[in-house]
Design a protein around this motif. Structure first.
Motif, PDB file in Angstrom:
ATOM      1  N   GLN A  44     -11.110  47.483  -1.964  1.00  0.00           N
ATOM      2  CA  GLN A  44     -10.183  47.605  -3.088  1.00  0.00           C
ATOM      3  C   GLN A  44     -10.317  48.926  -3.839  1.00  0.00           C
ATOM      4  O   GLN A  44      -9.366  49.350  -4.504  1.00  0.00           O
ATOM      5  CB  GLN A  44     -10.386  46.445  -4.066  1.00  0.00           C
ATOM      6  N   ARG A  45     -11.466  49.567  -3.744  1.00  0.00           N
ATOM      7  CA  ARG A  45     -11.657  50.828  -4.467  1.00  0.00           C
ATOM      8  C   ARG A  45     -12.599  51.741  -3.689  1.00  0.00           C
ATOM      9  O   ARG A  45     -13.590  51.290  -3.118  1.00  0.00           O
ATOM     10  CB  ARG A  45     -12.190  50.571  -5.885  1.00  0.00           C
ATOM     11  N   TYR A  89       0.697  64.828   0.383  1.00  0.00           N
ATOM     12  CA  TYR A  89       0.922  63.484  -0.147  1.00  0.00           C
ATOM     13  C   TYR A  89      -0.316  62.616   0.059  1.00  0.00           C
ATOM     14  O   TYR A  89      -0.891  62.593   1.146  1.00  0.00           O
ATOM     15  CB  TYR A  89       2.088  62.802   0.568  1.00  0.00           C
ATOM     16  N   LEU A  90      -0.692  61.892  -0.986  1.00  0.00           N
ATOM     17  CA  LEU A  90      -1.685  60.824  -0.883  1.00  0.00           C
ATOM     18  C   LEU A  90      -0.985  59.532  -1.272  1.00  0.00           C
ATOM     19  O   LEU A  90      -0.528  59.389  -2.407  1.00  0.00           O
ATOM     20  CB  LEU A  90      -2.877  61.085  -1.810  1.00  0.00           C
ATOM     21  N   GLN A  91      -0.888  58.607  -0.333  1.00  0.00           N
ATOM     22  CA  GLN A  91      -0.182  57.346  -0.573  1.00  0.00           C
ATOM     23  C   GLN A  91      -1.091  56.176  -0.231  1.00  0.00           C
ATOM     24  O   GLN A  91      -1.827  56.218   0.755  1.00  0.00           O
ATOM     25  CB  GLN A  91       1.084  57.278   0.284  1.00  0.00           C
ATOM     26  N   SER A  92      -1.034  55.121  -1.052  1.00  0.00           N
ATOM     27  CA  SER A  92      -1.850  53.937  -0.796  1.00  0.00           C
ATOM     28  C   SER A  92      -1.157  52.709  -1.369  1.00  0.00           C
ATOM     29  O   SER A  92      -0.420  52.794  -2.353  1.00  0.00           O
ATOM     30  CB  SER A  92      -3.236  54.097  -1.426  1.00  0.00           C
ATOM     31  N   LEU A 135      -9.291  56.070  -5.556  1.00  0.00           N
ATOM     32  CA  LEU A 135      -8.280  55.021  -5.453  1.00  0.00           C
ATOM     33  C   LEU A 135      -8.848  53.669  -5.859  1.00  0.00           C
ATOM     34  O   LEU A 135      -9.965  53.313  -5.472  1.00  0.00           O
ATOM     35  CB  LEU A 135      -7.736  54.925  -4.021  1.00  0.00           C
ATOM     36  N   ASP A 136      -8.063  52.933  -6.630  1.00  0.00           N
ATOM     37  CA  ASP A 136      -8.390  51.564  -7.023  1.00  0.00           C
ATOM     38  C   ASP A 136      -7.110  50.755  -6.906  1.00  0.00           C
ATOM     39  O   ASP A 136      -6.132  51.026  -7.616  1.00  0.00           O
ATOM     40  CB  ASP A 136      -8.930  51.533  -8.456  1.00  0.00           C
ATOM     41  N   SER A 137      -7.085  49.781  -6.007  1.00  0.00           N
ATOM     42  CA  SER A 137      -5.854  49.033  -5.750  1.00  0.00           C
ATOM     43  C   SER A 137      -5.402  48.208  -6.952  1.00  0.00           C
ATOM     44  O   SER A 137      -4.273  47.715  -6.978  1.00  0.00           O
ATOM     45  CB  SER A 137      -6.037  48.120  -4.534  1.00  0.00           C
ATOM     46  N   ASN A 138      -6.248  48.068  -7.963  1.00  0.00           N
ATOM     47  CA  ASN A 138      -5.873  47.323  -9.168  1.00  0.00           C
ATOM     48  C   ASN A 138      -5.262  48.206 -10.255  1.00  0.00           C
ATOM     49  O   ASN A 138      -4.666  47.694 -11.208  1.00  0.00           O
ATOM     50  CB  ASN A 138      -7.097  46.609  -9.749  1.00  0.00           C
ATOM     51  N   VAL A 147      -6.663  48.554  -0.215  1.00  0.00           N
ATOM     52  CA  VAL A 147      -6.226  49.903   0.166  1.00  0.00           C
ATOM     53  C   VAL A 147      -5.931  50.021   1.655  1.00  0.00           C
ATOM     54  O   VAL A 147      -5.264  50.962   2.087  1.00  0.00           O
ATOM     55  CB  VAL A 147      -7.284  50.959  -0.230  1.00  0.00           C
ATOM     56  N   ALA A 148      -6.435  49.091   2.463  1.00  0.00           N
ATOM     57  CA  ALA A 148      -6.216  49.168   3.907  1.00  0.00           C
ATOM     58  C   ALA A 148      -6.386  47.796   4.537  1.00  0.00           C
ATOM     59  O   ALA A 148      -7.076  46.924   3.996  1.00  0.00           O
ATOM     60  CB  ALA A 148      -7.182  50.157   4.556  1.00  0.00           C
ATOM     61  N   GLY A 149      -5.757  47.620   5.684  1.00  0.00           N
ATOM     62  CA  GLY A 149      -5.871  46.380   6.432  1.00  0.00           C
ATOM     63  C   GLY A 149      -6.886  46.490   7.554  1.00  0.00           C
ATOM     64  O   GLY A 149      -7.711  47.403   7.586  1.00  0.00           O
TER      65      GLY A 149
END
Length: 231
Positions: free
Chosen positions: A87-88, A125-128, A158-161, A183-185
Motif C-alpha cells: 500500500q505504501r 509520468y508517474l501513475q499509480s 506513494l501511499d495508496s490511501n 499500488v500493484a497487483g
C-alpha cells in the motif's frame, strides 16, 4: 602668547588622524561605488546557477530516500513482485533523460492495480492506482514533469490511501491525491520494460517499449516521505 600657540604641537596627532580617517572613508566610498554593480551581477549569476539545472545545484542536493533502507535493488531488465499487495513505498532510479526519448522506465501491477514510470512526448509520468485508464481520478494518481536533457535522480513516494509525490534531483516537482486499495497487483513488474500485463499509459507502450536511459531501481517498502498528499 600667540607665538607660543603657533609653536605648540599638542593635539597635532589628533588633527592628522582626523584628516587621514576622512581620506580613508572617502576612498572606501569611491571603491564601493565602483565595484557594487559588478558584485550585484556576480550575485545574480550565482543565484541563477544554483537555482537552475546545473552541476553546482545538483552536487549539493541530497536524495530524499537517503535515510531509507532499500528492500530491493533491481538491475535493468529485472522482473520482480516486491510490490504485490503493498500500500505504501518509495523508489529511486538514476536515469539519463532526453526530451526526444520515449518508453517505460519501470512498471508493476497490471490489469487491476498498477504503478508505472514512463516518458511520452517530452513528459515524465508517474501513475499509480486503478488500471482502468490514464490520468488523475479518484482512484488513480498521476504526477508529471517536463523533461530536459540530462542525468537525473528520479524518486517517488506513494501511499495508496493518500496520493503520490514525484521528485527530480531531490526536489518535489509534482503531487497527486487519490485513494485505491494497493499500488500493484500480483503480476510481475519490470525494470526498463513490461514483465506482465501493460499498465495503461498515454504512449500506449507495451512489451519491448523500454526507455533507453533507464538505470537500476531501488524500492523502499513501507517507507514514505510524507509528501504524498497532493492537489
Amino acid at each position: 602668547m600667540s607665538d607660543q600657540f603657533f609653536k605648540d604641537e599638542s593635539g597635532a596627532v589628533t588633527v592628522d588622524w582626523v584628516v587621514l580617517t576622512a581620506a580613508l572613508v572617502g576612498l572606501g566610498i569611491a571603491v564601493l561605488s565602483t565595484v557594487s554593480i559588478g558584485v550585484e551581477d556576480v550575485t545574480g549569476d550565482t543565484v541563477a546557477a544554483m537555482d537552475g539545472d546545473s552541476v553546482i545545484r545538483t552536487s549539493f542536493l541530497r536524495s530524499v530516500t537517503d535515510r531509507f533502507q532499500a528492500d530491493a535493488v533491481l538491475a535493468v531488465g529485472s522482473t520482480f513482485r516486491d510490490l504485490e499487495d503493498v500500500q505504501r513505498f518509495s523508489f529511486k532510479m538514476d536515469a539519463q533523460l532526453s526530451a526526444g526519448d520515449n518508453g517505460i522506465l519501470w512498471e508493476a501491477g497490471g490489469s487491476v492495480h498498477s504503478t508505472i514510470l514512463y516518458q511520452h512526448d517530452g513528459v515524465l509520468y508517474l501513475q499509480s492506482g486503478s488500471s482502468s485508464g490514464v490520468g488523475e481520478a479518484a482512484n488513480r494518481g498521476e504526477a508529471v514533469w517536463q523533461v530536459t536533457d540530462g542525468d537525473y535522480t528520479i524518486e517517488g513516494s506513494l501511499d495508496s490511501n493518500t496520493g503520490l509525490a514525484l521528485y527530480i534531483d531531490g526536489k518535489l516537482v509534482s503531487q497527486s491525491s487519490y485513494q485505491h486499495s494497493r499500488v500493484a497487483g500480483p503480476n510481475p513488474g519490470g525494470v526498463g520494460g513490461i514483465a506482465g500485463d501493460a499498465p495503461p499509459n498515454r504512449g500506449g507502450f507495451g512489451a519491448g517499449d523500454g526507455h533507453p536511459g533507464v538505470g537500476e531501481l531501488s524500492l523502499f517498502i513501507d517507507q514514505t516521505t510524507g509528501d504524498e498528499v497532493g492537489g
